[in-house]
Design a protein around this motif. Structure first.
Motif, mmCIF file in Angstrom:
data_model
loop_
_atom_site.group_PDB
_atom_site.id
_atom_site.type_symbol
_atom_site.label_atom_id
_atom_site.label_comp_id
_atom_site.label_asym_id
_atom_site.label_seq_id
_atom_site.Cartn_x
_atom_site.Cartn_y
_atom_site.Cartn_z
ATOM 1 N N ALA A 199 0.823 -1.206 0.000
ATOM 2 C CA ALA A 199 0.000 0.000 0.000
ATOM 3 C C ALA A 199 0.862 1.264 0.000
ATOM 4 O O ALA A 199 1.804 1.379 0.779
ATOM 5 C CB ALA A 199 -0.927 0.007 1.212
ATOM 6 N N THR A 200 0.523 2.193 -0.870
ATOM 7 C CA THR A 200 1.219 3.476 -0.946
ATOM 8 C C THR A 200 0.517 4.495 -0.042
ATOM 9 O O THR A 200 -0.544 4.226 0.517
ATOM 10 C CB THR A 200 1.197 4.010 -2.384
ATOM 11 N N HIS A 201 1.122 5.680 0.062
ATOM 12 C CA HIS A 201 0.478 6.739 0.846
ATOM 13 C C HIS A 201 -0.884 7.093 0.259
ATOM 14 O O HIS A 201 -1.849 7.309 1.003
ATOM 15 C CB HIS A 201 1.370 7.982 0.877
ATOM 16 N N GLN A 202 -0.963 7.146 -1.070
ATOM 17 C CA GLN A 202 -2.253 7.442 -1.698
ATOM 18 C C GLN A 202 -3.273 6.343 -1.400
ATOM 19 O O GLN A 202 -4.447 6.629 -1.151
ATOM 20 C CB GLN A 202 -2.068 7.606 -3.217
ATOM 21 N N LEU A 207 -7.619 3.656 2.540
ATOM 22 C CA LEU A 207 -7.698 2.488 3.414
ATOM 23 C C LEU A 207 -8.052 2.845 4.853
ATOM 24 O O LEU A 207 -8.735 2.067 5.532
ATOM 25 C CB LEU A 207 -6.375 1.703 3.373
ATOM 26 N N VAL A 208 -7.589 4.008 5.337
ATOM 27 C CA VAL A 208 -7.994 4.368 6.697
ATOM 28 C C VAL A 208 -9.510 4.529 6.776
ATOM 29 O O VAL A 208 -10.127 4.253 7.811
ATOM 30 C CB VAL A 208 -7.288 5.646 7.186
ATOM 31 N N CYS A 209 -10.128 4.947 5.676
ATOM 32 C CA CYS A 209 -11.593 5.060 5.624
ATOM 33 C C CYS A 209 -12.227 3.675 5.497
ATOM 34 O O CYS A 209 -13.279 3.400 6.088
ATOM 35 C CB CYS A 209 -12.018 5.925 4.447
ATOM 36 N N ALA A 210 -11.579 2.808 4.713
ATOM 37 C CA ALA A 210 -12.116 1.468 4.467
ATOM 38 C C ALA A 210 -12.169 0.622 5.732
ATOM 39 O O ALA A 210 -12.877 -0.395 5.769
ATOM 40 C CB ALA A 210 -11.281 0.750 3.408
ATOM 41 N N GLY A 287 -12.146 5.643 -8.437
ATOM 42 C CA GLY A 287 -11.220 4.655 -7.908
ATOM 43 C C GLY A 287 -10.256 4.153 -8.959
ATOM 44 O O GLY A 287 -9.058 3.978 -8.700
ATOM 45 N N LYS A 288 -10.759 3.917 -10.159
ATOM 46 C CA LYS A 288 -9.906 3.394 -11.238
ATOM 47 C C LYS A 288 -8.865 4.410 -11.693
ATOM 48 O O LYS A 288 -7.818 4.041 -12.222
ATOM 49 C CB LYS A 288 -10.777 2.960 -12.413
ATOM 50 N N GLN A 289 -9.151 5.695 -11.492
ATOM 51 C CA GLN A 289 -8.205 6.736 -11.886
ATOM 52 C C GLN A 289 -7.189 7.052 -10.792
ATOM 53 O O GLN A 289 -6.362 7.946 -10.947
ATOM 54 C CB GLN A 289 -8.972 8.010 -12.256
ATOM 55 N N GLY A 290 -7.256 6.310 -9.679
ATOM 56 C CA GLY A 290 -6.256 6.475 -8.633
ATOM 57 C C GLY A 290 -6.564 7.539 -7.603
ATOM 58 O O GLY A 290 -5.696 7.888 -6.799
ATOM 59 N N LEU A 291 -7.801 8.065 -7.612
ATOM 60 C CA LEU A 291 -8.168 9.022 -6.569
ATOM 61 C C LEU A 291 -8.373 8.283 -5.249
ATOM 62 O O LEU A 291 -8.577 7.066 -5.229
ATOM 63 C CB LEU A 291 -9.454 9.758 -6.958
ATOM 64 N N SER A 292 -8.352 9.023 -4.166
ATOM 65 C CA SER A 292 -8.585 8.438 -2.851
ATOM 66 C C SER A 292 -9.842 9.046 -2.253
ATOM 67 O O SER A 292 -10.362 10.062 -2.728
ATOM 68 C CB SER A 292 -7.403 8.722 -1.918
#
Length: 501
Positions: A199-202, A207-210, A287-292
């Motif tokens: 897992a990266t910072h992005q 993930l903290v939300c997940a 999500g597919k475009q890499g946004l968080s």
């Protein structure tokens, strides 16, 4: 005027703004340096106001979540839900979510958690605290995961007295984003697309939300306590082994014969979706475009030279100029119109699915009452199980229509198909028992629907009021005595419920 005087005036005119700019830059750098410094905060400190001493901007914006304080009784607006959830806690009480400031308060106040009299009573197990409080990571660290997940909800009352906050997502040592619930790490590794170690910072900004905004169930897990006694922990588990789309999770549950509850009317072995926000988000365009999650729900804020994350977590539509319009073209008015159109499509299909599935439950009850056999009913009940699961998966994540509109509409369409297939099978059974013309009773209001399912609403409310005035108050006193309760976490809070209080 002498040249020297003119030169002096020009120099002063130029230098004063430069000096002021220098002072401003110095102040901004000092402020930014204070943000970047790692303060000395105790491990898993549950009181967010303690973190706020070092990060006042983040804390102040987090406290802004108290503005989202209105209670919206969803059952009143959609009484079909009472029928769909007959025999399950959500048929008692279900409100639209409020701000994070109210997470613990609403968990204590809802009729779903009942009215325990002591640590050993009440309808709910301990994992129902899992995503409501910053005391949870502290308590898991203190007791161990299996111990924490054992017993009744009321068992941890005096230990869980602060809402979700800083300690749920940040390391006290580095301030970096961190996962404080290990079940997410296990789920990511089991699903396999991207193990937690990669897992990266992005990634972590989602993930903290997940940790809390995802589908889960309570997995019975046997263990032995310090006294050698056999115990069963209900461990929060994400069902991602087969994948994260609705059908993948449905298969996971079917393979394990898992049942959240048996429906009080139709006797269907049911599944209840929780809030699969992360699952739907990663299947959509964002999500597919890499946004968080944080990109849209916690946008960056600049104050002079200071840049920080806005912790007033809420709908991106509350702040379109700083969220959506960073990437999307058009005006705010045009953007709102597009979103309203998408939401209307979802709502139309959701209402259709709810009506079909509610009638299927009532028709199944009639078939049972007339003497239908388990063999006759099993295919129809399986369709109800799958249809309601898919409908619930589509709407339980409150932003699903925004996260992944195409996927949400697809799954809702399949829910309608499953519900219709169940009703066709049930009609054949009813006809066999000379009841082909059966009409479902009127469930057009919350009160009528709760009467149909035999819910003792007034009794539940009376018992809850006793809990609110008694044991709930004791819990906060105990928390204060232990030095873990943060009074600022309830500053200005009013008791608001969908039932009389």
């Amino acid at each position: 005027m002498r040249k020297s005087t003119l030169l002096t005036i020009v120099c002063v005119t130029v230098m004063v703004p430069m000096l002021l700019l220098g002072v401003s830059i110095k102040e901004n750098k000092a402020a930014q340096q204070a943000i970047n410094e790692v303060p000395k905060i105790p491990k898993l400190e549950p009181r967010s106001s303690e973190w706020g001493k070092y990060f006042p901007r983040q804390y102040e914006t987090y406290m802004g979540t108290k503005k989202s304080d209105e209670i919206k009784d969803v059952l009143q607006g959609s009484p079909e839900l009472v029928i769909l959830w007959a025999g399950y806690g959500f048929s008692k009480d279900y409100n639209a979510p409020r701000g994070h400031f109210y997470m613990l308060e609403d968990n204590m106040n809802t009729l779903r958690t009942g009215a325990p009299l002591n640590p050993q009573t009440g309808p709910m197990p301990t994992p129902c605290w899992t995503c409501k409080s910053s005391d949870v990571p502290r308590l898991i660290d203190k007791k161990g995961e299996l111990d924490f997940y054992t017993g009744k909800w009321a068992r941890h009352g005096g230990e869980i007295v602060n809402p979700i906050g800083c300690a749920d997502c940040h390391s006290n040592d580095t301030m970096k984003l961190t996962l404080t619930r290990d079940y997410l790490k296990r789920a990511l590794d089991a699903e396999g697309s991207k193990p937690f170690a990669e897992a990266t910072h992005q990634d972590m900004r989602s993930l903290v939300c997940a940790q809390c905004h995802a589908e889960y169930y309570f997995k019975d897990t046997e263990w032995t306590d310090d006294q050698g006694q056999k115990q069963v922990a209900k461990v929060v588990t994400f069902p991602w082994d087969n994948g994260m789309v609705a059908e993948d999770i449905e298969t996971y549950y079917d393979q394990r014969n898992f049942v959240d509850w048996t429906h009080a009317l139709s006797k269907t072995p049911m599944l209840k979706a929780q809030h699969p926000d992360y699952e739907t988000f990663i299947t959509g365009a964002h999500g597919k475009q890499g946004l968080s999650c944080a990109d849209c729900h916690m946008p960056y804020v600049r104050e002079g030279g200071v840049k920080y994350t806005n912790h007033q977590i809420g709908s991106p539509l509350d702040n379109i100029a700083n969220t959506c319009l960073n990437c999307h073209s058009g005006t705010e008015q045009e953007f709102r119109a597009t979103i309203a159109e998408k939401l209307a499509r979802k709502d139309e299909l959701s209402r259709t699915a709810m009506d079909i599935l509610a009638k299927a439950h009532l028709e199944a009850k009639q078939a049972w009452d007339l003497g239908a056999t388990e063999e006759e009913m099993k295919p129809a009940l399986q369709d109800i199980r799958h249809g309601q699961w898919r409908w619930d998966y589509s709407i339980a994540g409150h932003g699903a229509f925004f996260h992944a509109p195409e996927e949400t509409l697809r799954v809702l369409g399949s829910a309608i198909n499953k519900g219709q297939e169940a009703r066709i099978k049930l009609r054949a059974i009813l006809a066999k028992y000379n009841a082909g013309d059966f009409q479902a009773p009127d469930f057009s209001t919350k009160e009528k629907a709760q009467q149909i399912i035999g819910l003792p609403y007034d009794k539940l409310v009376e018992e809850k009021q006793q809990f609110l005035n008694g044991l709930k108050q004791e819990w906060f006193k105990q928390g204060a005595e232990k030095g873990i309760y943060d009074p600022k976490s309830r500053e200005g809070m009013e008791l608001k419920t969908s039932y009389p209080n």
